[in-house]
Write an enzyme that holds these catalytic residues in place. Structure first.
Site, short mmCIF file in Angstrom:
data_model
loop_
_atom_site.label_atom_id
_atom_site.label_comp_id
_atom_site.label_asym_id
_atom_site.label_seq_id
_atom_site.Cartn_x
_atom_site.Cartn_y
_atom_site.Cartn_z
N GLY A 190 0.83 -1.21 0.00
CA GLY A 190 0.00 0.00 0.00
C GLY A 190 0.86 1.26 0.00
CG ASP A 227 7.26 5.58 12.17
OD1 ASP A 227 6.72 4.52 11.78
OD2 ASP A 227 7.31 5.88 13.37
CG PHE A 261 -3.04 0.74 3.78
CD1 PHE A 261 -2.09 0.91 4.75
CD2 PHE A 261 -2.95 1.51 2.62
CE1 PHE A 261 -1.05 1.83 4.59
CE2 PHE A 261 -1.91 2.42 2.45
CZ PHE A 261 -0.96 2.58 3.44
CE LYS A 276 -4.80 6.82 1.86
NZ LYS A 276 -4.75 5.39 2.12
CG HIS A 286 -0.77 10.72 6.85
ND1 HIS A 286 -1.78 10.13 6.14
CD2 HIS A 286 -0.08 9.69 7.43
CE1 HIS A 286 -1.73 8.81 6.29
NE2 HIS A 286 -0.71 8.53 7.07
NE ARG A 287 1.87 6.28 4.27
CZ ARG A 287 0.74 5.78 4.76
NH1 ARG A 287 -0.40 6.03 4.19
NH2 ARG A 287 0.76 5.00 5.82
#
Length: 195
Positions: free
Chosen positions: A13, A71, A152, A175, A180-181
């Site tokens: 993912g 992370d 996920f 998305k 956040h990514r």
């Protein structure tokens, strides 16, 4: 442009998301799945930044290529920022996404304040030791039961009030703009271009 980087993850993912987010920024993106016997990095840092740097440093040293590690996790206000760095193993080692969600919903029980944020810290480390870190956040609310088939992790219970949907219900293109990514990747790209 950096010719090739190693994504310090084997999570399909995350590989899919980061490959889309970083397309055109780096010449080629490979992952731990493309390396022979990469080292297992124990994520024992107290913060997302510590863990991301630890992974990126280890993979850059092992592969001899620039390594990008993230992370990320869920920080719930009413739980003092938990599950935080323990997001992937909130319900214990080897826990599934479903197990982690079940524990989270139990912990929140009848709590009214369900505000939360997804947090991502990216660390790009070159074999020579140069390091860049960037952070991204996405604010939302934890709903009482999972909704949606996409995404996920905690996506099915992470509700985005401005879209009226959970992270698991929105299309991947959206998305990849608001997560956040996505925000951490955007910040990292700016830093790469200025360094």
């Amino acid at each position: 442009m950096i010719d090739e980087i190693v994504l310090a993850t084997g999570n399909k993912g995350k590989i899919r998301e980061f490959s889309g987010l970083l397309e055109g920024v780096f010449g080629r993106i490979i992952s731990l799945n493309d390396l022979e016997s990469p080292p297992e990095v124990v994520e024992d840092g107290a913060t997302f930044r510590e863990n991301a740097l630890k992974k990126a440093r280890a993979i850059a040293a092992y592969s001899g290529k620039p390594a990008l590690a993230d992370d990320s996790g869920l920080a719930v206000d009413a739980l003092g920022g938990s599950p935080g760095v323990y997001s992937a193993r909130y319900a214990g080692e080897g826990a599934t996404d479903r197990d982690n969600i079940a524990k989270l919903l139990t912990e929140l029980g009848g709590i009214e304040n369900r505000s939360a944020s997804f947090v991502c810290v990216l660390a790009l480390v070159a074999p020579g030791g140069e390091e860049i870190t960037a952070e991204g956040k996405c604010e939302g609310v934890i709903i009482t039961e999972p909704r949606g088939e996409g995404g996920f992790g905690y996506d099915p219970v992470f509700y985005l009030p401005e879209y009226g949907k959970t992270m698991a219900e929105i299309p991947p293109e959206l998305k990849n703009r608001i997560s956040h990514r996505a925000r951490a990747a955007e910040a990292l790209i700016k830093l790469v271009h200025t360094s």
